[in-house]
Design a protein around this motif. Structure first.
Motif, mmCIF file in Angstrom:
data_model
loop_
_atom_site.group_PDB
_atom_site.id
_atom_site.type_symbol
_atom_site.label_atom_id
_atom_site.label_comp_id
_atom_site.label_asym_id
_atom_site.label_seq_id
_atom_site.Cartn_x
_atom_site.Cartn_y
_atom_site.Cartn_z
ATOM 1 N N PRO A 3 0.829 -1.212 0.000
ATOM 2 C CA PRO A 3 0.000 0.000 0.000
ATOM 3 C C PRO A 3 0.861 1.260 0.000
ATOM 4 C CG PRO A 3 -0.130 -1.129 2.124
ATOM 5 C CD PRO A 3 0.672 -2.003 1.209
ATOM 6 N N LEU A 4 0.265 2.365 -0.406
ATOM 7 C CA LEU A 4 0.967 3.636 -0.522
ATOM 8 C C LEU A 4 1.567 4.083 0.807
ATOM 9 C CD1 LEU A 4 1.730 5.917 -2.430
ATOM 10 C CD2 LEU A 4 -0.453 6.999 -1.927
ATOM 11 N N ARG A 5 0.899 3.803 1.914
ATOM 12 C CA ARG A 5 1.417 4.225 3.227
ATOM 13 C C ARG A 5 2.753 3.559 3.557
ATOM 14 N NH1 ARG A 5 -3.298 1.945 4.228
ATOM 15 N NH2 ARG A 5 -3.322 -0.239 4.788
ATOM 16 N N GLU A 9 8.092 7.116 -0.289
ATOM 17 C CA GLU A 9 9.025 7.696 -1.259
ATOM 18 C C GLU A 9 8.388 7.861 -2.643
ATOM 19 O OE1 GLU A 9 9.494 3.254 -1.339
ATOM 20 O OE2 GLU A 9 9.425 4.743 0.250
ATOM 21 N N ASP A 10 7.299 7.153 -2.928
ATOM 22 C CA ASP A 10 6.621 7.247 -4.217
ATOM 23 C C ASP A 10 5.608 8.389 -4.281
ATOM 24 O OD1 ASP A 10 8.049 5.024 -4.950
ATOM 25 O OD2 ASP A 10 6.369 3.627 -4.776
ATOM 26 N N ILE A 11 5.240 8.959 -3.148
ATOM 27 C CA ILE A 11 4.169 9.961 -3.113
ATOM 28 C C ILE A 11 4.505 11.183 -3.958
ATOM 29 C CG2 ILE A 11 2.946 11.578 -1.595
ATOM 30 C CD1 ILE A 11 2.927 9.305 0.509
ATOM 31 N N SER A 40 2.441 17.637 3.783
ATOM 32 C CA SER A 40 1.160 17.150 4.309
ATOM 33 C C SER A 40 0.786 15.814 3.673
ATOM 34 C CB SER A 40 0.050 18.185 4.121
ATOM 35 O OG SER A 40 -0.274 18.348 2.764
ATOM 36 N N LEU A 41 1.108 15.634 2.401
ATOM 37 C CA LEU A 41 0.862 14.339 1.746
ATOM 38 C C LEU A 41 1.709 13.243 2.370
ATOM 39 C CD1 LEU A 41 0.747 15.298 -2.044
ATOM 40 C CD2 LEU A 41 -1.182 14.763 -0.554
ATOM 41 N N LEU A 42 2.957 13.550 2.683
ATOM 42 C CA LEU A 42 3.855 12.560 3.266
ATOM 43 C C LEU A 42 3.451 12.187 4.695
ATOM 44 C CD1 LEU A 42 7.253 13.927 1.932
ATOM 45 C CD2 LEU A 42 6.065 11.852 1.184
ATOM 46 N N ALA A 43 2.812 13.119 5.402
ATOM 47 C CA ALA A 43 2.410 12.866 6.789
ATOM 48 C C ALA A 43 1.074 12.118 6.875
ATOM 49 C CB ALA A 43 2.300 14.189 7.545
ATOM 50 N N TYR A 44 0.332 12.094 5.796
ATOM 51 C CA TYR A 44 -0.989 11.453 5.791
ATOM 52 C C TYR A 44 -0.852 9.931 5.801
ATOM 53 C CZ TYR A 44 -5.845 10.698 4.345
ATOM 54 O OH TYR A 44 -7.155 10.299 4.282
ATOM 55 N N HIS A 45 -1.856 9.225 6.357
ATOM 56 C CA HIS A 45 -1.791 7.767 6.533
ATOM 57 C C HIS A 45 -2.182 6.956 5.288
ATOM 58 C CE1 HIS A 45 -1.698 4.023 8.667
ATOM 59 N NE2 HIS A 45 -2.943 3.772 8.354
ATOM 60 N N TRP A 46 -2.903 7.511 4.371
ATOM 61 C CA TRP A 46 -3.310 6.880 3.122
ATOM 62 C C TRP A 46 -4.137 5.613 3.256
ATOM 63 C CZ3 TRP A 46 -3.530 10.194 -0.391
ATOM 64 C CH2 TRP A 46 -2.638 11.260 -0.399
ATOM 65 N N PRO A 47 -5.287 5.707 3.893
ATOM 66 C CA PRO A 47 -6.165 4.539 3.928
ATOM 67 C C PRO A 47 -6.778 4.233 2.559
ATOM 68 C CG PRO A 47 -7.275 6.407 4.903
ATOM 69 C CD PRO A 47 -5.851 6.835 4.622
ATOM 70 N N GLU A 52 -6.935 7.525 -3.816
ATOM 71 C CA GLU A 52 -7.211 8.684 -2.972
ATOM 72 C C GLU A 52 -6.243 9.817 -3.305
ATOM 73 O OE1 GLU A 52 -8.018 9.823 1.688
ATOM 74 O OE2 GLU A 52 -6.867 8.020 1.238
ATOM 75 N N LEU A 53 -4.978 9.504 -3.498
ATOM 76 C CA LEU A 53 -3.993 10.517 -3.886
ATOM 77 C C LEU A 53 -4.383 11.146 -5.219
ATOM 78 C CD1 LEU A 53 -1.284 12.012 -3.602
ATOM 79 C CD2 LEU A 53 -0.189 10.031 -4.667
#
Length: 144
Positions: A3-5, A9-11, A40-47, A52-53
């Motif tokens: 998963p993205l979370r 490094e890919d965000i 802020s994108l890097l700090a987000y949990h990405w459920p 979603e991104l």
């Protein structure tokens, strides 16, 4: 694929890719993302993972006033917490949310309940109703 979370490094790369795609698609001249927005994108949990991104970048491009995305409208993730002992989701109850909200308002009002600028006025409640809810939710003066 993880998963993205787990692939923070890919965000940045994915965000820039989606900026290029949706800038062209919408005809807007958005080319960059600010450091603040990227952090802020890097700090987000990405459920919601990559979709979603993608949706957030598309929305941000539509809302952008300049050629740089300055702010990403991330969902309020504070309301959802992950239980560290297991991977189950924990949602706050309505009472927990109400209690937290009342305490926050009381803190802003310096503990003042009645009168102009008091918590009851801000919350749109009669002072007696607010006092009753505080008692029911276990809110004491020591909390604020």
């Amino acid at each position: 694929m993880p998963p993205l979370r787990e692939r923070k490094e890919d965000i940045g790369l994915l965000a820039r890719h989606f900026i290029a795609v949706y800038s062209a698609k919408t005809g807007k001249n958005v080319r960059e993302i600010s450091e603040t927005a990227l952090k802020s994108l890097l700090a987000y949990h990405w459920p919601g993972n990559i979709r979603e991104l993608e949706n957030l970048i598309e929305r941000s491009i539509l809302l952008a006033k300049t050629d740089t995305i300055e702010h990403i409208p991330l969902p309020a993730f504070d309301e959802i917490k992950v239980n560290n002992k297991s991977n189950e989701w924990y949602f706050k109850t309505i009472q927990e949310n109400e209690r937290e909200h009342i305490i926050n308002v009381l803190e802003k009002c310096n503990g003042r309940i009645r009168g102009a600028g008091g918590a009851s006025e801000i919350l749109g409640l009669p002072p007696t109703t607010l006092a009753s809810r505080m008692q029911k939710l276990g809110i004491k003066r020591s909390h604020f």
